[in-house]
Design a protein around this motif. Structure first.
Motif, mmCIF file in Angstrom:
data_model
loop_
_atom_site.group_PDB
_atom_site.id
_atom_site.type_symbol
_atom_site.label_atom_id
_atom_site.label_comp_id
_atom_site.label_asym_id
_atom_site.label_seq_id
_atom_site.Cartn_x
_atom_site.Cartn_y
_atom_site.Cartn_z
ATOM 1 N N UNK A 113 0.831 -1.205 0.000
ATOM 2 C CA UNK A 113 0.000 0.000 0.000
ATOM 3 C C UNK A 113 0.864 1.253 0.000
ATOM 4 N N UNK A 114 1.940 1.226 0.749
ATOM 5 C CA UNK A 114 2.860 2.363 0.766
ATOM 6 C C UNK A 114 3.443 2.597 -0.625
ATOM 7 N N UNK A 115 3.782 1.531 -1.333
ATOM 8 C CA UNK A 115 4.309 1.672 -2.688
ATOM 9 C C UNK A 115 3.306 2.369 -3.598
ATOM 10 N N UNK A 116 2.033 2.042 -3.450
ATOM 11 C CA UNK A 116 1.004 2.688 -4.257
ATOM 12 C C UNK A 116 0.921 4.176 -3.935
ATOM 13 N N UNK A 117 0.934 4.507 -2.646
ATOM 14 C CA UNK A 117 0.803 5.909 -2.234
ATOM 15 C C UNK A 117 1.983 6.731 -2.748
ATOM 16 N N UNK A 118 3.178 6.168 -2.660
ATOM 17 C CA UNK A 118 4.370 6.906 -3.072
ATOM 18 C C UNK A 118 4.522 6.956 -4.587
ATOM 19 N N UNK A 119 4.004 5.967 -5.295
ATOM 20 C CA UNK A 119 4.222 5.882 -6.734
ATOM 21 C C UNK A 119 3.241 6.737 -7.528
ATOM 22 N N UNK A 120 1.963 6.581 -7.233
ATOM 23 C CA UNK A 120 0.895 7.252 -7.986
ATOM 24 C C UNK A 120 0.918 6.872 -9.479
ATOM 25 N N UNK A 121 1.431 5.690 -9.789
ATOM 26 C CA UNK A 121 1.440 5.197 -11.172
ATOM 27 C C UNK A 121 0.209 4.315 -11.379
ATOM 28 N N UNK A 122 -0.419 4.454 -12.538
ATOM 29 C CA UNK A 122 -1.665 3.730 -12.786
ATOM 30 C C UNK A 122 -1.465 2.220 -12.693
ATOM 31 N N UNK A 123 -0.333 1.719 -13.184
ATOM 32 C CA UNK A 123 -0.116 0.276 -13.192
ATOM 33 C C UNK A 123 -0.003 -0.283 -11.782
ATOM 34 N N UNK A 124 0.485 0.541 -10.842
ATOM 35 C CA UNK A 124 0.612 0.061 -9.473
ATOM 36 C C UNK A 124 -0.750 -0.143 -8.816
ATOM 37 N N UNK A 126 -3.179 -1.597 -10.262
ATOM 38 C CA UNK A 126 -3.514 -2.980 -10.614
ATOM 39 C C UNK A 126 -2.854 -3.966 -9.664
ATOM 40 N N UNK A 127 -1.599 -3.695 -9.287
ATOM 41 C CA UNK A 127 -0.910 -4.606 -8.373
ATOM 42 C C UNK A 127 -1.562 -4.601 -6.995
ATOM 43 N N UNK A 279 -1.899 -16.095 -1.139
ATOM 44 C CA UNK A 279 -0.445 -15.962 -1.062
ATOM 45 C C UNK A 279 0.140 -15.670 -2.440
ATOM 46 N N UNK A 280 -0.320 -16.384 -3.469
ATOM 47 C CA UNK A 280 0.183 -16.167 -4.829
ATOM 48 C C UNK A 280 -0.161 -14.763 -5.303
ATOM 49 N N UNK A 281 -1.362 -14.278 -4.984
ATOM 50 C CA UNK A 281 -1.760 -12.928 -5.389
ATOM 51 C C UNK A 281 -0.833 -11.878 -4.787
ATOM 52 N N UNK A 282 -0.534 -12.013 -3.498
ATOM 53 C CA UNK A 282 0.303 -11.019 -2.824
ATOM 54 C C UNK A 282 1.740 -11.086 -3.343
ATOM 55 N N UNK A 283 2.260 -12.286 -3.564
ATOM 56 C CA UNK A 283 3.610 -12.420 -4.119
ATOM 57 C C UNK A 283 3.677 -11.763 -5.500
ATOM 58 N N UNK A 284 2.690 -12.032 -6.345
ATOM 59 C CA UNK A 284 2.677 -11.450 -7.684
ATOM 60 C C UNK A 284 2.576 -9.932 -7.622
ATOM 61 N N UNK A 285 1.753 -9.411 -6.700
ATOM 62 C CA UNK A 285 1.609 -7.966 -6.565
ATOM 63 C C UNK A 285 2.912 -7.328 -6.101
ATOM 64 N N UNK A 286 3.557 -7.950 -5.124
ATOM 65 C CA UNK A 286 4.820 -7.410 -4.612
ATOM 66 C C UNK A 286 5.904 -7.428 -5.679
ATOM 67 N N UNK A 289 5.104 -4.696 -8.432
ATOM 68 C CA UNK A 289 5.411 -3.321 -8.050
ATOM 69 C C UNK A 289 6.909 -3.066 -8.131
ATOM 70 N N UNK A 290 7.704 -4.038 -7.721
ATOM 71 C CA UNK A 290 9.156 -3.859 -7.782
ATOM 72 C C UNK A 290 9.671 -3.850 -9.222
ATOM 73 N N UNK A 291 9.043 -4.637 -10.090
ATOM 74 C CA UNK A 291 9.502 -4.717 -11.469
ATOM 75 C C UNK A 291 9.102 -3.497 -12.295
ATOM 76 N N UNK A 292 7.903 -2.980 -12.050
ATOM 77 C CA UNK A 292 7.398 -1.884 -12.876
ATOM 78 C C UNK A 292 7.606 -0.513 -12.263
ATOM 79 N N UNK A 293 7.997 -0.468 -10.984
ATOM 80 C CA UNK A 293 8.198 0.812 -10.324
ATOM 81 C C UNK A 293 9.494 1.463 -10.751
ATOM 82 N N UNK A 294 9.674 2.697 -10.302
ATOM 83 C CA UNK A 294 10.903 3.416 -10.608
ATOM 84 C C UNK A 294 12.068 2.788 -9.861
ATOM 85 N N UNK A 295 13.244 2.831 -10.465
ATOM 86 C CA UNK A 295 14.444 2.293 -9.827
ATOM 87 C C UNK A 295 14.727 3.032 -8.549
#
Length: 305
Positions: A113-124, A126-127, A279-286, A289-295
């Motif tokens: 959830x923190x990643x979503x708040x900090x990112x504000x990217x539409x794709x996040x 979905x995650x 569990x699979x849903x949360x792993x995929x979401x995590x 977010x790491x793959x599509x987020x900013x470096x």
């Protein structure tokens, strides 16, 4: 003149990816081991013993320069340590009624959830929706949809405590960033662990009392502290120096699965179909977010439970 003798070569360390895998195995094995102490010490007593001994170990190994810290430094460290201590208390209390894999899965919702708040990217979005689906699958509706009604229902209190631990994890990340910017090296981390020990101490004393000082208990607590804090922290720091933070985050996304396997192997805890799907849903979401987020730059390792 005689040529200078070359310095002795340092022994090669463990490669970063195996080091990170070993760290996750150590963390979740330590959590499973800690759960076996609950009948004797309770969740709060076990938390206090583990955090206090971990603080002592890190102080001895890292030798932090605590005397050089200013009042402003401590103003940043105290919230960081408080979030760490309360996160561990909530997580261990959740473990009283939840399987280890499920508790770790729910705890991951906080940093997601923190990643979503900090990112504000539409794709996040979905995650995070995928992670929300994971939470829904843990509910009675999820058990009905996957035919899991024959299994023991999940404790609402345990779910709430695991989510609370995730919220404290998110606060820990934010406060840890402030500490990292202000206090160089590991001094701030050790200071935060000391604060966490002081936060958990009243709860542990109230629940376990003098049992915390029994020699056998101290030895078991030392084992939990090494497995859950000292060893994985060292391994994660080594991995962070060698691999990008994004890869580190993707690797860490596998932790709920490792927790579920540890719960199965060491505690005999079995998840039903809905819980595995969550569990699979949360792993995929995590991982997503790491793959599509900013470096992100290298940072401190995640908190260890």
């Amino acid at each position: 003149m005689t040529a200078a003798r070359p310095s002795a070569r340092t022994r090669p360390g463990l490669p970063p990816i195996p080091a990170l895998l070993l760290a996750m195995l150590s963390i979740q094995g330590g959590a499973a081991f800690a759960k076996t102490l609950f009948p004797t010490l309770g969740a709060a007593g076990t938390t206090t013993l583990r955090v206090t001994l971990a603080a002592a170990l890190l102080t001895l190994v890292l030798r932090p320069r605590l005397r050089q810290l200013t009042r402003a430094d401590w103003a940043a460290i105290v919230p960081y340590g408080a979030a760490l201590g309360l996160m561990n208390l909530a997580f261990y209390e959740a473990l009283r009624t939840l399987p280890l894999g499920l508790a770790v899965t729910l705890e991951f919702i906080g940093p997601l959830t923190l990643s979503l708040i900090l990112s504000r990217r539409a794709i996040d979005v979905a995650w995070v929706l995928l992670a929300a689906l994971g939470i829904a699958l843990i509910s009675p509706l999820g058990e009905l949809l996957t035919g899991g009604g024959a299994h023991t229902p999940v404790s609402p209190a345990g779910v709430g405590l695991a989510l609370l631990a995730g919220a404290f994890w998110a606060l820990y990340i934010l406060a840890g960033g402030a500490v990292g910017r202000r206090v160089p090296g590991t001094t701030g981390v050790v200071g935060g662990m000391i604060v966490a020990a002081l936060i958990t101490l009243p709860f542990g004393v109230a629940e376990a009392g003098p049992l915390l000082l029994a020699p056998g208990t101290l030895l078991l607590g030392l084992g939990v502290a090494v497995l859950s804090s000292a060893l994985p922290y060292t391994l994660e720091m080594r991995a962070l120096r060698a691999i990008p933070a994004r890869i580190f985050g993707v690797m860490m996304s596998a932790e709920p699965a490792i927790a579920a396997l540890s719960g199965l192997l060491f505690l005999g805890e079995r998840l039903n179909a809905a819980q595995w799907a969550a569990l699979v849903c949360v792993i995929a979401a995590s991982a997503g977010i790491n793959l599509t987020g900013k470096a992100a730059p290298h940072g401190e390792p995640d908190p260890v439970n």
